[in-house]
Design a protein around this motif. Structure first.
Motif: not given
Length: 121
Positions: A76-78, A80-84, A102-103, A115-117
């Motif tokens: 998730v840009h902006g 900086d959350k990530a999951a493998q 909008i991210f 998607t876009k958040l």
């Protein structure tokens, strides 16, 4: 006295279950705490299920759950959350949407757009 000890033990266990023991930044939200979960599927690098855009209010808890047919990293840009992601196994990024804008949400390895958040007050 034994009965009181048992009750205290249960109370401590219940308190730990509610508060949790986490090394996260405090923005991760467990399911069932008012978190809005949105599910997606990615097949051969393309979104096959889930909305093109997710709109949430500032301060809302959101969880983006993605199942991909290939190993990848959900990002998730902006925020900086990530999951493998492992093939066929849902991976989730959960957080409080506290930054307006909008991210892009994408898979890093394949470049697939998830998607876009859209976060707004």
């Amino acid at each position: 006295m034994r009965r009181i000890g048992g009750i205290c033990g249960i109370t401590v266990a219940a308190l730990l279950a509610v508060t949790g023991c986490s090394g996260s930044s405090g923005t991760e939200q467990p399911p069932g705490t008012g978190t809005r979960t949105v599910k997606f599927s990615i097949t051969e690098g393309k979104r096959t299920a889930g909305p093109e855009e997710v709109a949430v209010r500032t301060g809302e808890n959101v969880a983006l759950e993605v199942t991909s047919d290939q190993a990848d990293e959900l990002h998730v840009h902006g925020y900086d959350k990530a999951a493998q992601l492992a093939p066929g196994v849902p991976g989730t990024v959960a957080f409080t949407a506290n930054i307006d804008g909008i991210f892009e949400v994408e898979l890093h390895k394949s470049g697939a757009a998830v998607t876009k958040l859209r976060v707004s007050g």
